[in-house]
Design an enzyme around this catalytic site. Structure first.
Site, PDB file in Angstrom:
ATOM      1  N   PHE A   1      50.202  92.686 -49.061  1.00 32.32           N
ATOM      2  CA  PHE A   1      50.144  91.443 -49.655  1.00 32.32           C
ATOM      3  C   PHE A   1      50.921  91.157 -50.748  1.00 32.32           C
ATOM      4  CE2 PHE A   1      47.594  88.267 -52.132  1.00 32.32           C
ATOM      5  CZ  PHE A   1      47.489  87.307 -51.143  1.00 32.32           C
TER       6      PHE A   1
ATOM      7  N   ILE B   1      47.743  97.631 -40.492  1.00 35.63           N
ATOM      8  CA  ILE B   1      46.944  97.915 -39.150  1.00 35.63           C
ATOM      9  C   ILE B   1      45.832  97.236 -39.164  1.00 35.63           C
ATOM     10  CG2 ILE B   1      46.307 100.004 -37.934  1.00 35.63           C
ATOM     11  CD1 ILE B   1      48.136 101.698 -39.696  1.00 35.63           C
TER      12      ILE B   1
ATOM     13  N   HIS C   1      41.052  89.978 -41.730  1.00 37.76           N
ATOM     14  CA  HIS C   1      42.035  90.448 -42.890  1.00 37.76           C
ATOM     15  C   HIS C   1      43.250  90.698 -42.510  1.00 37.76           C
ATOM     16  CE1 HIS C   1      42.733  92.160 -46.707  1.00 37.76           C
ATOM     17  NE2 HIS C   1      43.463  93.320 -46.138  1.00 37.76           N
TER      18      HIS C   1
END
EC number: 2.5.1.78
Length: 166
Positions: free
Chosen positions: A68, A91, A97
């Site tokens: 991020f 992953i 998320h």
């Protein structure tokens, strides 16, 4: 996993990349996430293999806390380096998320490269599981080397931009 259609680097392209590296003395940065160390070690090593192959001797490695945060660090690196490679892995888990991080990182990296004009190699793996990530990490037994490919893409873009600006 696809891998189908991956361009093969021809000797004449490698020679052109080496000439550009020698002539331009390009400053290169690799920005790599800290999550999933085994995968990240493979991606970083792949980018380093490529840069060594074309004669880039000085590569600055910067670390992002996670994928991020790649865009903000790449943004700062793009202001100081001629070529930047962004490496990370996300992953899929059991929550949304995954989609939020992948979308934010991808859009952020796209925005950085377009607004700065600095080529950014996209080495962000977005995988369903760890096995897929390991298969793309450029490790012994991996089917793909996305760190190498992202480094190649960024430097090849820099060469094309230099040709346009002559």
């Amino acid at each position: 996993m696809s891998g189908t259609g991956t361009p093969q680097i021809q000797q004449d392209e490698l020679d052109a990349l080496r000439r550009t590296v020698e002539q331009q003395r390009l400053k290169v940065a690799v920005v790599a996430s800290r999550w999933h160390q085994e995968v990240m070690n493979g991606l970083i090593a792949g980018s380093q293999r490529f840069f060594e192959q074309v004669g880039v001797r000085d590569v600055t490695l910067l670390r992002a806390p996670g994928s991020f945060e790649l865009p903000v660090i790449v943004s700062h690196a793009a202001a100081r380096f001629d070529v930047v490679v962004a490496l990370g892995v996300v992953i899929r888990g059991g929550t949304p998320h995954f989609e939020y991080v992948c979308t934010a990182a991808t859009q952020g990296l796209s925005q950085v490269t377009l607004s700065s004009g600095t080529p950014v190699g996209f080495g962000l793996l977005t995988c369903d599981d760890e096995a897929q990530a390991l298969d793309r990490a450029g490790l012994q037994g991996s089917k793909e080397d996305k760190g190498f490919e992202a480094a190649h893409a960024a430097l090849a873009a820099a060469v094309e931009i230099a040709a346009l600006n002559r």
